[in-house]
Design a protein around this motif. Structure first.
Motif, short mmCIF file in Angstrom:
data_model
loop_
_atom_site.label_atom_id
_atom_site.label_comp_id
_atom_site.label_asym_id
_atom_site.label_seq_id
_atom_site.Cartn_x
_atom_site.Cartn_y
_atom_site.Cartn_z
N VAL A 208 0.84 -1.20 0.00
CA VAL A 208 0.00 0.00 0.00
C VAL A 208 0.88 1.25 0.00
O VAL A 208 0.58 2.24 -0.69
CB VAL A 208 -0.96 -0.02 1.20
N LYS A 209 1.99 1.21 0.74
CA LYS A 209 2.94 2.35 0.73
C LYS A 209 3.49 2.58 -0.67
O LYS A 209 3.58 3.71 -1.14
CB LYS A 209 4.09 2.08 1.70
N GLU A 210 3.88 1.48 -1.33
CA GLU A 210 4.43 1.59 -2.69
C GLU A 210 3.40 2.19 -3.65
O GLU A 210 3.73 3.03 -4.49
CB GLU A 210 4.88 0.22 -3.18
N LEU A 211 2.14 1.73 -3.53
CA LEU A 211 1.08 2.26 -4.39
C LEU A 211 0.85 3.74 -4.13
O LEU A 211 0.63 4.53 -5.07
CB LEU A 211 -0.21 1.48 -4.18
N ALA A 212 0.91 4.13 -2.85
CA ALA A 212 0.72 5.55 -2.50
C ALA A 212 1.85 6.39 -3.06
O ALA A 212 1.63 7.47 -3.63
CB ALA A 212 0.62 5.70 -0.99
N GLU A 213 3.09 5.90 -2.92
CA GLU A 213 4.25 6.66 -3.39
C GLU A 213 4.27 6.80 -4.91
O GLU A 213 4.72 7.80 -5.46
CB GLU A 213 5.54 5.99 -2.90
N SER A 214 3.76 5.79 -5.61
CA SER A 214 3.76 5.82 -7.07
C SER A 214 2.54 6.54 -7.64
O SER A 214 2.43 6.72 -8.85
CB SER A 214 3.80 4.39 -7.63
N GLY A 215 1.62 6.93 -6.77
CA GLY A 215 0.41 7.61 -7.22
C GLY A 215 -0.66 6.67 -7.75
O GLY A 215 -1.65 7.12 -8.33
N GLU A 216 -0.50 5.35 -7.53
CA GLU A 216 -1.44 4.37 -8.08
C GLU A 216 -2.54 3.97 -7.09
O GLU A 216 -3.45 3.25 -7.47
CB GLU A 216 -0.68 3.11 -8.51
N LEU A 217 -2.43 4.40 -5.85
CA LEU A 217 -3.37 3.91 -4.83
C LEU A 217 -4.80 4.29 -5.17
O LEU A 217 -5.72 3.47 -5.06
CB LEU A 217 -2.98 4.43 -3.45
N GLU A 218 -5.02 5.56 -5.56
CA GLU A 218 -6.39 6.01 -5.87
C GLU A 218 -6.97 5.23 -7.05
O GLU A 218 -8.17 4.96 -7.09
CB GLU A 218 -6.41 7.51 -6.18
N ASN A 219 -6.10 4.88 -8.03
CA ASN A 219 -6.58 4.12 -9.18
C ASN A 219 -6.83 2.65 -8.84
O ASN A 219 -7.67 1.99 -9.45
CB ASN A 219 -5.57 4.21 -10.33
N THR A 220 -6.07 2.12 -7.88
CA THR A 220 -6.23 0.72 -7.48
C THR A 220 -7.51 0.52 -6.70
O THR A 220 -8.23 -0.47 -6.89
CB THR A 220 -5.02 0.27 -6.63
N CYS A 221 -7.80 1.45 -5.81
CA CYS A 221 -9.00 1.35 -4.98
C CYS A 221 -10.18 1.98 -5.71
O CYS A 221 -10.01 2.97 -6.43
CB CYS A 221 -8.78 2.04 -3.63
N PRO A 222 -11.37 1.43 -5.54
CA PRO A 222 -12.54 1.96 -6.26
C PRO A 222 -12.87 3.38 -5.80
O PRO A 222 -12.51 3.79 -4.69
CB PRO A 222 -13.66 0.99 -5.88
N LYS A 223 -13.53 4.11 -6.67
CA LYS A 223 -13.93 5.47 -6.32
C LYS A 223 -14.80 5.45 -5.08
O LYS A 223 -15.59 4.53 -4.85
CB LYS A 223 -14.71 6.11 -7.49
N ALA A 224 -14.63 6.47 -4.28
CA ALA A 224 -15.35 6.54 -3.01
C ALA A 224 -16.86 6.50 -3.24
O ALA A 224 -17.40 7.15 -4.13
CB ALA A 224 -14.98 7.82 -2.26
N GLN A 225 -17.50 5.70 -2.43
CA GLN A 225 -18.96 5.57 -2.49
C GLN A 225 -19.50 6.09 -1.17
O GLN A 225 -18.97 5.76 -0.11
CB GLN A 225 -19.32 4.08 -2.66
N THR A 226 -20.51 6.93 -1.21
CA THR A 226 -21.04 7.45 0.04
C THR A 226 -21.63 6.31 0.86
O THR A 226 -22.09 5.31 0.31
CB THR A 226 -22.12 8.51 -0.21
N LEU A 227 -21.63 6.50 2.16
CA LEU A 227 -22.18 5.46 3.04
C LEU A 227 -23.66 5.26 2.76
O LEU A 227 -24.15 4.12 2.74
CB LEU A 227 -21.96 5.85 4.51
#
Length: 327
Positions: A208-227
């Motif tokens: 997860v750290k590597e994904l965050a540092e590379s800027g890929e974390l937001e693309n890896t995880c689905p777009k935020a869905q409201t509760l």
């Protein structure tokens, strides 16, 4: 004798490798300054518990340079696997799943860890794990809860996900040892936390750290869905939806047990959601429905009520028609 040993000299290394006979020997060349080595040391510790007939050695690469040079260790972490004094395999990098696979394959049936889902009840556990993993688009298995993590790695991964505005649900593996042990085998990943996206394992803190540092974390995880959107989706998953403690097979409170008995007697099909396995849903639904207790019964997306109202509908003879959406 412990099967996880810190090796501090060339002679000790030779004695441990050559003196192990036919036992598998797993060697981790590490460095104290490398954070990924710290996580892999945790992986080694978990594997050592599960494979008691395998020897696990930790060698600080720069402290025993003769051994590092002999085996051409130029980066950390590096893993070497030996048997009868002969090198069998090599793994460069912090690849927990791959190391686990190699150890399981070379060590035999997997030692005495007890985490396997094979045998009686195994398929039931697998189904439960799949249901948990898919309980939310982004699912974190951690120690504690996001509001109160109970280990440093869990605290760090929660902070990363929040920093990047990733919406996620979580499961406290300290609350359920069956899940805690079973998920290690199911996912072939021996440590926690574990992050899943759309039912697929992403990995632990380092990934997860590597994904965050590379800027890929937001693309890896689905777009935020409201509760609210998520709650509406779950409520409408079935025409008749019961939010309870436990499930159809095993109620985990008296009120849930009673409402199951009433619903089962109607022979109307319904689905359930275990609010004990998702704290976000458990707390959010109270506000969403303006109904502070559980169980809660919904028909075609509309709240009917809790146990007392369901009992009243049964006594008045209206329950079956309400469940069928006829009134």
């Amino acid at each position: 004798m412990a099967n996880l040993v810190d090796v501090t000299s060339e002679q000790q290394f030779a004695d441990c490798v050559s003196g192990a006979g036919n036992r598998l020997v797993v060697v981790h060349f590490h460095a104290s300054w490398a954070p990924q080595c710290g996580q892999m040391n945790d992986v080694m510790a978990e594997l050592a518990k599960e494979h008691v007939h395998t020897s696990f050695l930790k060698v600080e690469a720069e402290a025993v340079p003769e051994v590092s040079e002999r085996y051409e260790v130029s980066s950390v972490p590096t893993f070497l696997l030996f048997r009868a004094g002969q090198q069998l395999e090599r793994l460069d990098g912090a690849h927990a799943a791959e190391l686990t696979r190699k150890v399981q394959r070379l060590a035999g049936s997997g030692g005495s860890g007890g985490g396997s889902s094979e045998g009686p009840g195994g398929s039931d556990l697998d189904q439960r794990l799949k249901k948990l993993i898919n309980a939310a688009p982004c699912m974190l298995f951690m120690k504690g809860a996001p509001q109160e993590p109970r280990c440093g790695f869990s605290r760090q991964i929660v902070a990363l996900l929040k920093e990047h505005n990733i919406q996620f649900s979580s499961f406290d593996i300290l609350s359920d040892d069956e899940v805690r042990q079973g998920l290690k085998t199911f996912s072939n990943w021996p440590t926690y936390p574990q992050l899943y996206v759309n039912g697929e394992l992403i990995g632990g803190l380092d990934i997860v750290k590597e994904l965050a540092e590379s800027g890929e974390l937001e693309n890896t995880c689905p777009k935020a869905q409201t509760l609210d959107h998520r709650l509406k989706t779950i409520i409408n998953r079935s025409p008749v939806m019961l939010f309870m403690k436990g499930n159809k097979e095993t109620a985990r409170c008296g009120f849930s047990r009673q409402i199951l008995e009433v619903l089962n007697a109607t022979q109307v099909d319904y689905d359930t959601f275990d609010i004990l396995e998702d704290e976000e849903v458990r707390q959010g639904l109270k506000t969403f429905s303006n109904w502070p207790t559980y169980p809660q019964l919904y028909v075609k997306g509309e709240l009917i009520g809790g146990l007392d109202i369901v009992k009243e509908l049964k006594e008045s003879g209206e329950l079956v028609s309400v469940l069928r959406g006829e009134s």
